[in-house]
Scaffold this active site. Sequence first.
Site, mmCIF file in Angstrom:
data_model
loop_
_atom_site.group_PDB
_atom_site.id
_atom_site.type_symbol
_atom_site.label_atom_id
_atom_site.label_comp_id
_atom_site.label_asym_id
_atom_site.label_seq_id
_atom_site.Cartn_x
_atom_site.Cartn_y
_atom_site.Cartn_z
ATOM 1 N N LYS A 14 0.841 -1.207 0.000
ATOM 2 C CA LYS A 14 0.000 0.000 0.000
ATOM 3 C C LYS A 14 0.874 1.254 0.000
ATOM 4 O O LYS A 14 0.673 2.156 -0.797
ATOM 5 C CB LYS A 14 -0.906 0.035 1.250
ATOM 6 C CG LYS A 14 -1.836 -1.140 1.368
ATOM 7 C CD LYS A 14 -2.720 -1.023 2.585
ATOM 8 C CE LYS A 14 -1.963 -1.174 3.898
ATOM 9 N NZ LYS A 14 -1.388 -2.512 4.124
ATOM 10 N N ARG A 89 -10.010 0.777 8.999
ATOM 11 C CA ARG A 89 -9.614 -0.609 9.242
ATOM 12 C C ARG A 89 -10.660 -1.373 10.018
ATOM 13 O O ARG A 89 -10.482 -2.575 10.248
ATOM 14 C CB ARG A 89 -8.332 -0.632 10.075
ATOM 15 C CG ARG A 89 -7.069 -0.503 9.287
ATOM 16 C CD ARG A 89 -5.966 -0.344 10.298
ATOM 17 N NE ARG A 89 -4.850 -1.185 10.020
ATOM 18 C CZ ARG A 89 -3.746 -0.774 9.397
ATOM 19 N NH1 ARG A 89 -3.652 0.454 8.965
ATOM 20 N NH2 ARG A 89 -2.761 -1.583 9.208
ATOM 21 N N ARG A 128 11.734 -6.063 4.612
ATOM 22 C CA ARG A 128 11.520 -4.600 4.566
ATOM 23 C C ARG A 128 12.486 -3.882 5.508
ATOM 24 O O ARG A 128 12.701 -4.306 6.636
ATOM 25 C CB ARG A 128 10.081 -4.271 4.972
ATOM 26 C CG ARG A 128 9.877 -2.756 5.093
ATOM 27 C CD ARG A 128 8.459 -2.331 5.081
ATOM 28 N NE ARG A 128 7.653 -2.973 6.099
ATOM 29 C CZ ARG A 128 6.326 -2.821 6.190
ATOM 30 N NH1 ARG A 128 5.699 -2.052 5.315
ATOM 31 N NH2 ARG A 128 5.651 -3.432 7.121
ATOM 32 N N ARG A 161 11.248 -2.454 11.127
ATOM 33 C CA ARG A 161 10.131 -2.036 11.971
ATOM 34 C C ARG A 161 9.873 -3.085 13.044
ATOM 35 O O ARG A 161 9.920 -4.283 12.755
ATOM 36 C CB ARG A 161 8.866 -1.867 11.114
ATOM 37 C CG ARG A 161 8.634 -0.447 10.676
ATOM 38 C CD ARG A 161 7.550 -0.291 9.652
ATOM 39 N NE ARG A 161 6.257 -0.885 9.978
ATOM 40 C CZ ARG A 161 5.171 -0.734 9.232
ATOM 41 N NH1 ARG A 161 5.218 0.009 8.140
ATOM 42 N NH2 ARG A 161 4.036 -1.313 9.565
ATOM 43 N N ARG A 172 -1.057 -9.075 13.036
ATOM 44 C CA ARG A 172 -1.611 -8.063 12.128
ATOM 45 C C ARG A 172 -2.445 -8.716 11.025
ATOM 46 O O ARG A 172 -3.489 -8.199 10.635
ATOM 47 C CB ARG A 172 -0.488 -7.224 11.525
ATOM 48 C CG ARG A 172 0.091 -6.248 12.544
ATOM 49 C CD ARG A 172 1.482 -5.811 12.182
ATOM 50 N NE ARG A 172 1.553 -5.078 10.952
ATOM 51 C CZ ARG A 172 2.660 -4.976 10.205
ATOM 52 N NH1 ARG A 172 3.762 -5.561 10.566
ATOM 53 N NH2 ARG A 172 2.644 -4.273 9.098
HETATM 54 P P1 AP5 Z 1 4.898 -1.612 1.833
HETATM 55 O O1 AP5 Z 1 4.544 -0.731 0.694
HETATM 56 O O2 AP5 Z 1 5.739 -1.030 2.923
HETATM 57 O O3 AP5 Z 1 3.587 -2.343 2.422
HETATM 58 P P2 AP5 Z 1 2.297 -1.768 3.161
HETATM 59 O O4 AP5 Z 1 1.128 -2.446 2.571
HETATM 60 O O5 AP5 Z 1 2.324 -0.268 3.182
HETATM 61 O O6 AP5 Z 1 2.594 -2.397 4.594
HETATM 62 P P3 AP5 Z 1 2.429 -1.859 6.046
HETATM 63 O O7 AP5 Z 1 3.058 -2.919 6.916
HETATM 64 O O8 AP5 Z 1 2.987 -0.473 6.212
HETATM 65 O O9 AP5 Z 1 0.896 -1.857 6.204
HETATM 66 P P4 AP5 Z 1 0.118 -2.009 7.514
HETATM 67 O O10 AP5 Z 1 -1.263 -1.891 7.027
HETATM 68 O O11 AP5 Z 1 0.407 -3.197 8.333
HETATM 69 O O12 AP5 Z 1 0.778 -0.844 8.374
HETATM 70 P P5 AP5 Z 1 0.387 0.667 8.671
HETATM 71 O O13 AP5 Z 1 1.598 1.451 8.567
HETATM 72 O O14 AP5 Z 1 -0.832 1.087 7.923
HETATM 73 O O15 AP5 Z 1 5.635 -2.906 1.221
HETATM 74 C C1 AP5 Z 1 6.124 -3.946 2.056
HETATM 75 C C2 AP5 Z 1 7.503 -4.418 1.555
HETATM 76 O O16 AP5 Z 1 7.351 -5.043 0.294
HETATM 77 C C3 AP5 Z 1 8.515 -3.279 1.344
HETATM 78 O O17 AP5 Z 1 9.790 -3.728 1.716
HETATM 79 C C4 AP5 Z 1 8.449 -2.991 -0.168
HETATM 80 O O18 AP5 Z 1 9.676 -2.492 -0.676
HETATM 81 C C5 AP5 Z 1 8.101 -4.370 -0.729
HETATM 82 N N1 AP5 Z 1 7.204 -4.312 -1.903
HETATM 83 C C6 AP5 Z 1 6.105 -3.528 -2.054
HETATM 84 N N2 AP5 Z 1 5.499 -3.768 -3.237
HETATM 85 C C7 AP5 Z 1 6.241 -4.742 -3.840
HETATM 86 C C8 AP5 Z 1 6.125 -5.444 -5.079
HETATM 87 N N3 AP5 Z 1 5.119 -5.192 -5.950
HETATM 88 N N4 AP5 Z 1 7.044 -6.388 -5.366
HETATM 89 C C9 AP5 Z 1 8.059 -6.655 -4.495
HETATM 90 N N5 AP5 Z 1 8.221 -6.027 -3.309
HETATM 91 C C10 AP5 Z 1 7.325 -5.081 -2.988
HETATM 92 O O19 AP5 Z 1 -0.059 0.506 10.211
HETATM 93 C C11 AP5 Z 1 0.874 0.138 11.221
HETATM 94 C C12 AP5 Z 1 0.179 0.074 12.566
HETATM 95 O O20 AP5 Z 1 -0.375 1.362 12.914
HETATM 96 C C13 AP5 Z 1 -1.024 -0.887 12.661
HETATM 97 O O21 AP5 Z 1 -0.614 -2.220 12.916
HETATM 98 C C14 AP5 Z 1 -1.786 -0.255 13.845
HETATM 99 O O22 AP5 Z 1 -1.163 -0.584 15.063
HETATM 100 C C15 AP5 Z 1 -1.615 1.246 13.609
HETATM 101 N N6 AP5 Z 1 -2.685 1.794 12.753
HETATM 102 C C16 AP5 Z 1 -2.540 2.338 11.502
HETATM 103 N N7 AP5 Z 1 -3.718 2.703 10.983
HETATM 104 C C17 AP5 Z 1 -4.659 2.384 11.928
HETATM 105 C C18 AP5 Z 1 -6.067 2.495 11.959
HETATM 106 N N8 AP5 Z 1 -6.748 2.986 10.919
HETATM 107 N N9 AP5 Z 1 -6.713 2.071 13.079
HETATM 108 C C19 AP5 Z 1 -6.030 1.570 14.141
HETATM 109 N N10 AP5 Z 1 -4.684 1.415 14.157
HETATM 110 C C20 AP5 Z 1 -3.994 1.825 13.074
#
Ligand code: AP5
Length: 215
Positions: A14, A89, A128, A161, A172
């Site tokens: 994402k 979410r 990552r 991370r 997660r």
């Molecule tokens: P990356 O683009 O970093 O993946 P992502 O989907 O953004 O993953 P996240 O782990 O950041 O998502 P998440 O939903 O768990 O975390 P968030 O930050 O929202 O890609 C991943 C890896 O793959 C990278 O190394 C990249 O280089 C590689 N990659 C990407 N695309 C690729 C491809 N096509 N081919 C090969 N490699 C590729 O949330 C974190 C925490 O915050 C949550 O757990 C929660 O505690 C809190 N939080 C956030 N939002 C809320 C909410 N709305 N409500 C409550 N708590 C919340």
Amino acid sequence: MINLLIMGKPGAGKGTQAKRLLDYYQLKHISTGNIYRDEIKKHSKIGIEAEKYLSEGNLVPDKMTNDIVKDVLCKKDYPKGFMLDGYPRTDAQACALDSMLEGLGIKLTAVINVEVEDEVLMHRMAGRRVCSNCGETYHVEYHPPRVEGICDYCGHKLIQREDDLEESVMNRLNIYNEKTRPLLEHYQKKGILMVVDGSKPTEEVFKEIVDRLGE
Ligand code: AP5
């Protein structure tokens, strides 16, 4: 104006797609995960509270998250539109977002769901690395930095991370399946859901999204 919401399991890509789409369409990025990580870095009141949840891979309570997003959306400082990333979410967050948008007279253009199988996700999150200073994301295999362990943009150290450790990732994924995945139906019913295959290389995924948005 293009208002996008990007969804997908943790590690689906994402953030990676969001970054490209923001540059391409000149959108404002509203990533609740990034907001929380910034607040944690600042040791703010929100950050201290949020850290308890993020470190274990749990969701921060809805009220706190809804209030943050509402503040950002109400500023209306996104002339070309915005990209919501990681929000909503839960059912309560989706309902809160619906009423925020209705109150502001704004509609979502599309909800992009980046689909990737769990096995691929585990490998992506294990590899990552993120910049400890600017937050730029890398992957040891798919998107390595020019110098190992160092950010290409600001020269700071890359770190793993805390919530990318295996136990937290499993938690997660379970939370996503239980609380977030059911929201897809909500957007399907509204006729704005776009599902893309996120297991393809980054540039192909990006091209497919742009082609299908057709703007
Ligand atoms: P990356 O683009 O970093 O993946 P992502 O989907 O953004 O993953 P996240 O782990 O950041 O998502 P998440 O939903 O768990 O975390 P968030 O930050 O929202 O890609 C991943 C890896 O793959 C990278 O190394 C990249 O280089 C590689 N990659 C990407 N695309 C690729 C491809 N096509 N081919 C090969 N490699 C590729 O949330 C974190 C925490 O915050 C949550 O757990 C929660 O505690 C809190 N939080 C956030 N939002 C809320 C909410 N709305 N409500 C409550 N708590 C919340």
